[in-house]
Design an enzyme around this catalytic site. Structure first.
Site, short mmCIF file in Angstrom:
data_model
loop_
_atom_site.label_atom_id
_atom_site.label_comp_id
_atom_site.label_asym_id
_atom_site.label_seq_id
_atom_site.Cartn_x
_atom_site.Cartn_y
_atom_site.Cartn_z
N ASP A 47 0.87 -1.38 -0.02
CA ASP A 47 0.08 -0.09 0.13
C ASP A 47 0.81 1.33 -0.15
O ASP A 47 0.26 2.44 0.33
CB ASP A 47 -0.77 0.15 1.30
CG ASP A 47 -2.02 -1.07 1.27
OD1 ASP A 47 -2.28 -1.47 0.05
OD2 ASP A 47 -2.63 -1.20 2.25
N ASP A 51 -5.48 -7.96 14.77
CA ASP A 51 -4.70 -9.48 15.13
C ASP A 51 -5.51 -9.93 16.38
O ASP A 51 -5.93 -10.93 16.36
CB ASP A 51 -3.07 -9.20 15.26
CG ASP A 51 -2.75 -8.22 16.06
OD1 ASP A 51 -3.38 -7.51 16.59
OD2 ASP A 51 -1.52 -8.03 16.03
#
Length: 680
Positions: free
Chosen positions: A89, A237
């Protein structure tokens, strides 16, 4: 002892904070017990070579991106069974670097793709979510840009998916640059506590553990069943791993499989990482705890440990509350000792609960090498104490729902002590949080003086540790703020305007240090002129209470009159420091009159026989008045800290630093603009 409502409120805050902090600390010791006593031999099974996708989320990591791709492509695993997704990105020259690296490995027969979404929506979680839509392998491994997986990683980790309900294996983080500085050593020890104590204990005890965002392998079906990657928090996460375990999936921690990574070497980068972890965990607590509490299939112990892990960062605001309230209570002469006649027991308890216990834990973690790790413990204590401001801001950001922005932790390819991050791209400036750290540091200096002059020196080291932490973190934040130009740049080529901008920036930095020093001087001077006279008054009153000699009492009363004059000179016309709901108990005009009456009584007693009833009555009267005035002084002391003049001065002091902050930001942006101009 009759306490005023303000002191009672402050005392309650202090005690409640202490109880909660102690509870979280004891829970860590409980996990230590579990990690040592509950040993599990992780069995493996021959699984052949199942298909796996290795996902590498990257954003502006030109110093480490190639190192990561090289390490992944060097893995000892069949090329036809391994798909590599470089989820890039980036919006800087990392893009071109990765384009060339990926094409090179493609020509060597690797199934590797350079994936560009064209947006940063969802940040890292968004990139992983996008990648899962085009993933069709049985397993998914994830590595952040700063990790260096060994070539044997897949062959050693995949066989641990013994049972079909194992959805994740998390491996331990190593530290490729642990010995680079005191900052990296403190971070390494802290992370080892997390992995070798918390993760190990939970994995071995069927408690909820978390994926650490990297150096782990997921079963693809587990990610899908848990609902995939969510972008609602800054710790995708932690969020996914908890949702997976709520669905019945098992997570394993493998302490013997270590993947080296680069620790943040710049203080402002380390603070950014800590901020993201603290804010994200509280966000997950808000998002998940209700569902965890209501889930019937989750054990009570697992629910308690989930609550503790998701909310543990509230310890940092509680540490600040204790730090703020302790000097006020000491100035009010509150008895905070565990046993009033054994002050040393208080500090012994602090040492036993803190450093003493941690030394024993380090022994159990590192065995033969524990002595070298113990030397790092003081640095970790200072580091954690100083980080309490940064992490408290993160906690309140999460509680009040401030909009998320995933700010990555920049890495510079630092491996050896010879490597240098200064002068490279991605250097972070200090933030407004540094102002708060400076404030708490100055406040801590006052607290140390209060503990000494209130005859409570046993608390000085406790306040001092946090004070050193605040000054250390703020100093490193300022000193690590570097906007150095490219070393190849000819300085003589700078325009007159550029030189002026650079000079302005340097002067602003000098101004910050000047205001800090001035604020520290004024704080110490203010304590000496406003509060220390009250400490002397209390000391003289104690002398009166313990004396039976009118002449000695007169000397004490004369000294009290002198100190009262110093205090009253700075009070408003009412001579009452309480400017909201004042009472007669804190009226210094009345206190001064009482002292005058005591002087008259003491003078009279010098002409009266010590054996007479009149002498005994007079001495009793002086003793009772002394006790009463002593209590009045104690009630008034906290209000001298929050006087109108102090509030005005503090406001002006903070406004001055904020003003310089604004100048620094503007000049920094202009300097960076100069650096970005082609040909400069």
């Amino acid at each position: 002892m009759v306490l005023n409502p303000f002191n009672v409120f402050v005392f309650d805050l202090f005690i409640i904070s202490a109880i909660i902090i102690t509870a979280y600390t004891c829970n860590f010791y409980y996990l230590t017990y579990l990690s040592i006593k509950r040993k599990v031999n992780h069995t493996t099974i021959e699984m052949g070579t199942p298909t796996i996708t290795i996902q590498l989320p990257i954003y502006n990591e030109k110093y480490v991106a190639k190192r990561l791709v090289d390490a992944v492509c060097a893995m000892d695993y069949p090329k036809d069974k391994m798909v590599i997704m470089v989820l890039d990105d980036s919006d800087d020259d990392t893009v071109d670097l990765l384009f060339d690296v990926v094409n090179t490995y493609k020509k060597q027969g690797f199934q590797i793709e350079h994936i560009r979404r064209g947006t940063r929506k969802g940040y890292k979680a968004g990139a992983l979510k996008y990648a899962m839509e085009i993933t069709d392998t049985e397993f998914v491994a994830i590595f952040d840009a700063d990790f260096i997986p060994p070539n044997w990683f897949l062959k050693k980790a995949i066989p641990h998916f013994v049972k079909s309900n194992i959805g994740l294996v998390q491996c331990r983080w190593g530290h490729v640059n642990e010995n680079y500085s005191a900052i990296t050593q403190a971070q390494a020890l802290s992370l080892d506590f997390h992995f070798l104590i918390e993760q190990k204990a939970k994995s071995n005890s069927n408690l909820f553990m978390n994926f650490n965002g990297t150096a782990g392998i997921w079963r693809t079906d587990c990610i899908s069943d848990a609902g995939g990657w969510h972008t609602a928090t800054l710790v995708e996460d932690l969020d996914l791993s908890y949702r997976a375990q709520m669905k019945g999936w098992k997570c394993l921690f493998l302490p013997n499989i270590v993947v080296n990574a680069e620790l943040p070497a710049q203080m402002n980068a380390a603070k950014r990482q800590q901020f993201r972890w603290a804010k994200g965990s509280i966000q997950c607590a808000i998002k998940l705890l209700t569902d965890i509490a209501l889930k019937r299939k989750i054990s009570i112990e697992a629910k308690i440990q989930a609550f503790v892990q998701l909310t543990r960062h509230i310890v940092y605001p509680l540490m600040l509350i204790q730090f703020l309230t302790l000097p006020v209570l000491l100035a009010s002469n509150m008895n905070l000792y565990l046993v009033s006649f054994i002050p040393s027991l208080t500090i012994a308890t602090y040492l036993a609960m803190g450093p003493g216990a941690y030394i024993m834990i380090i022994q159990s973690m590192y065995h033969k090498s524990w002595k070298s790790k113990v030397k790092i413990l003081p640095a970790l204590l200072v580091y954690n104490a100083g980080m309490s401001v940064n992490n408290s801001v993160a906690v309140f950001d999460a509680i009040f729902g401030k909009k998320n922005e995933f700010l990555r932790t920049p890495k510079y390819g630092i491996v050896t002590k010879k490597d240098n991050w200064k002068g490279k791209s991605y250097n972070l400036p200090f933030t407004k949080t540094t102002l708060l750290e400076i404030f708490f540091g100055v406040y801590g200096l006052m607290g140390i003086l209060i503990s000494i002059f209130s005859n409570n020196p046993v608390f000085a080291p406790i306040i001092g540790l946090q004070t050193v932490g605040f000054f250390y973190i703020s100093f490193m934040s300022l000193s690590h703020t570097s906007f150095k130009r490219n070393k190849s740049l000819n300085i003589s080529a700078l325009t007159k305007k550029e030189k002026m901008e650079k000079r302005t920036y340097q002067l602003a930095m000098i101004g910050v240090f000047g205001i800090i020093v001035f604020g520290a001087f004024m704080s110490i001077n203010g304590y000496h002129s406003d509060v220390y006279p009250l400490d002397r008054i209390r000391g003289n009153l104690d002398g009166i209470i313990g004396s039976a000699d009118p002449e000695s009492i007169k000397i004490h009363l004369t000294a009290i009159k002198q100190d009262l004059a110093i205090v009253m000179e700075k009070l408003p016309e009412s001579k009452n420091p309480v400017w909201v709901f004042p009472t007669e108990s804190t009226n210094f005009l009345r206190i001064d009159r009482d002292v005058d009456n005591m002087l008259v009584t003491a003078q009279t007693l010098t002409t009266v026989s010590s054996d007479s009833a009149a002498f005994q009555t007079g001495m009793t009267n002086i003793g009772e008045r002394s006790l009463s005035i002593r209590q009045n002084i104690m009630d008034a002391t906290p209000y001298l800290f929050v006087s109108i003049s102090n509030i005005i001065f503090s406001t002006m002091w903070i406004a001055a630093i904020l003003g310089i902050f604004a100048i620094l930001k503007r000049k920094k942006d202009q300097l960076n603009t100069f650096d970005e101009v082609p040909g400069v």
